[in-house]
Design a protein around this motif. Structure first.
Motif, PDB file in Angstrom:
ATOM      1  N   GLY A 128      45.927  37.223  32.819  1.00  0.00           N
ATOM      2  CA  GLY A 128      47.081  37.888  33.054  1.00  0.00           C
ATOM      3  C   GLY A 128      47.180  39.230  32.173  1.00  0.00           C
ATOM      4  N   PHE A 129      46.266  39.136  30.951  1.00  0.00           N
ATOM      5  CA  PHE A 129      46.087  40.581  30.383  1.00  0.00           C
ATOM      6  C   PHE A 129      45.432  41.466  31.311  1.00  0.00           C
ATOM      7  N   LEU A 130      44.267  41.111  31.819  1.00  0.00           N
ATOM      8  CA  LEU A 130      43.381  41.859  32.618  1.00  0.00           C
ATOM      9  C   LEU A 130      44.359  42.366  34.030  1.00  0.00           C
ATOM     10  N   LYS A 131      44.897  41.707  34.547  1.00  0.00           N
ATOM     11  CA  LYS A 131      45.784  42.072  35.541  1.00  0.00           C
ATOM     12  C   LYS A 131      46.740  43.098  35.145  1.00  0.00           C
ATOM     13  N   ASN A 132      47.349  43.142  33.999  1.00  0.00           N
ATOM     14  CA  ASN A 132      47.961  44.169  33.541  1.00  0.00           C
ATOM     15  C   ASN A 132      47.296  45.476  33.394  1.00  0.00           C
ATOM     16  N   GLU A 133      46.273  45.010  32.909  1.00  0.00           N
ATOM     17  CA  GLU A 133      45.377  46.331  32.446  1.00  0.00           C
ATOM     18  C   GLU A 133      44.806  46.953  33.638  1.00  0.00           C
ATOM     19  N   LYS A 134      44.510  46.369  34.541  1.00  0.00           N
ATOM     20  CA  LYS A 134      44.058  47.130  35.647  1.00  0.00           C
ATOM     21  C   LYS A 134      45.401  47.980  36.381  1.00  0.00           C
ATOM     22  N   ILE A 151      34.365  52.676  40.910  1.00  0.00           N
ATOM     23  CA  ILE A 151      35.022  52.254  39.783  1.00  0.00           C
ATOM     24  C   ILE A 151      36.571  51.926  39.780  1.00  0.00           C
ATOM     25  N   ARG A 152      36.970  52.718  40.581  1.00  0.00           N
ATOM     26  CA  ARG A 152      38.565  52.592  40.913  1.00  0.00           C
ATOM     27  C   ARG A 152      38.755  51.298  41.634  1.00  0.00           C
ATOM     28  N   ALA A 153      37.805  51.009  42.480  1.00  0.00           N
ATOM     29  CA  ALA A 153      38.126  49.647  43.311  1.00  0.00           C
ATOM     30  C   ALA A 153      37.984  48.458  42.396  1.00  0.00           C
ATOM     31  N   ILE A 161      39.100  39.331  39.625  1.00  0.00           N
ATOM     32  CA  ILE A 161      38.743  39.536  37.970  1.00  0.00           C
ATOM     33  C   ILE A 161      37.426  39.406  37.872  1.00  0.00           C
ATOM     34  N   ASP A 162      36.679  38.296  38.614  1.00  0.00           N
ATOM     35  CA  ASP A 162      35.193  37.704  38.157  1.00  0.00           C
ATOM     36  C   ASP A 162      34.409  39.105  38.518  1.00  0.00           C
ATOM     37  N   LYS A 163      34.754  39.924  39.349  1.00  0.00           N
ATOM     38  CA  LYS A 163      33.932  41.247  39.745  1.00  0.00           C
ATOM     39  C   LYS A 163      33.928  41.863  38.670  1.00  0.00           C
ATOM     40  N   ALA A 168      31.107  44.450  33.568  1.00  0.00           N
ATOM     41  CA  ALA A 168      31.723  44.939  32.141  1.00  0.00           C
ATOM     42  C   ALA A 168      30.897  44.375  30.932  1.00  0.00           C
ATOM     43  N   ALA A 169      30.849  45.261  30.070  1.00  0.00           N
ATOM     44  CA  ALA A 169      30.211  45.070  28.631  1.00  0.00           C
ATOM     45  C   ALA A 169      31.402  45.200  27.545  1.00  0.00           C
TER      46      ALA A 169
END
Length: 243
Positions: A128-134, A151-153, A161-163, A168-169
């Motif tokens: 949920g956080f990552l969705k908002n972060e995107k 990067i934008r994609a 999210i898995d991609k 990511a690091a």
């Protein structure tokens, strides 16, 4: 150290096009950068100093490039940003790249800093956080950086999210009071052994959290003699520029 951190102020706070300074606007740009950090008198509770240190270390040692100035996520002056503390990209050559999504903790106690970092990163890798972060970060990404489209994609609302995780690091900076620094007389073998022992304790806590089994983490440790003294010295210089 406060002087060196100040040297990174513009790089941290200004957009790429704003960094094209001349002698006629250099002072104006520096004041703009300083005003975007914070203007609060409650500097001891601010986290920006740790974020600037993380930004500088990743830029200097790992040659990362900011996706967008961190302070552009602010919604109002002195707001604390609930987001990754750093969003950079590191190019690996031949079109490959990594997203570097960082967390910085600047505490007196290293153990408390590590516990807080683990809690924050666990919250940040929640779907949920990552969705908002995107949604927050995606539109902020500079169109001038190499491989912008790729990067934008990754920050597209429909991208898996898995991609993003695969690309990511997650660097974690712990900056805190250190007995190794307080007791050390020089950068000798004794100091290095003591500082390394402090780093090992942090790594043990991180490993016990299970985070390393979920995501790729880079642990960065900055031992300082006094967190409060460094924060005061930085605040004095920042307010001096703000005027």
């Amino acid at each position: 150290m406060a002087d060196h951190i100040m040297e990174w102020l513009a790089d941290y706070a200004l957009a790429e096009e704003e960094l094209n300074v001349k002698h006629t606007n250099m002072y104006v740009r520096l004041r703009e950068a300083a005003s975007r950090i914070y203007t609060s008198d409650k500097y001891k509770r601010r986290g920006e100093l740790g974020e600037i240190v993380l930004h500088a270390i990743c830029r200097d040692f790992f040659k990362t490039i900011p996706l967008a100035p961190r302070v552009f996520y602010l919604t109002a002056s002195n707001d604390v940003v609930k987001s990754f503390d750093m969003a950079h990209v590191r190019y690996l050559g031949e079109g490959a790249f990594e997203l570097w999504l960082g967390e910085a903790k600047f505490f007196q106690d290293a153990g408390e800093a590590m516990a807080s970092a683990i809690e924050s990163v666990n919250a940040h890798i929640d779907a949920g956080f990552l969705k908002n972060e995107k949604l927050l970060l995606g539109p902020q990404i500079s169109r001038n950086i190499p491989n912008y489209e790729g990067i934008r994609a990754l920050f597209s609302p429909n991208a898996p999210i898995d991609k993003l995780f695969q690309t990511a690091a997650f660097p974690i900076l712990i900056a805190s009071d250190s007995k190794a620094v307080a007791n050390g007389k020089s950068h000798d073998d004794s100091y290095i052994a003591d500082a390394r022992a402090e780093l090992t304790k942090l790594e043990t806590k991180l490993k016990a959290s299970g985070l390393r089994e979920k995501i790729r983490i880079l642990l960065i440790y900055l031992p300082v003699k006094s967190k409060n003294d460094l924060a005061a010295a930085f605040d004095k210089r920042l307010k001096g520029i703000q005027g």
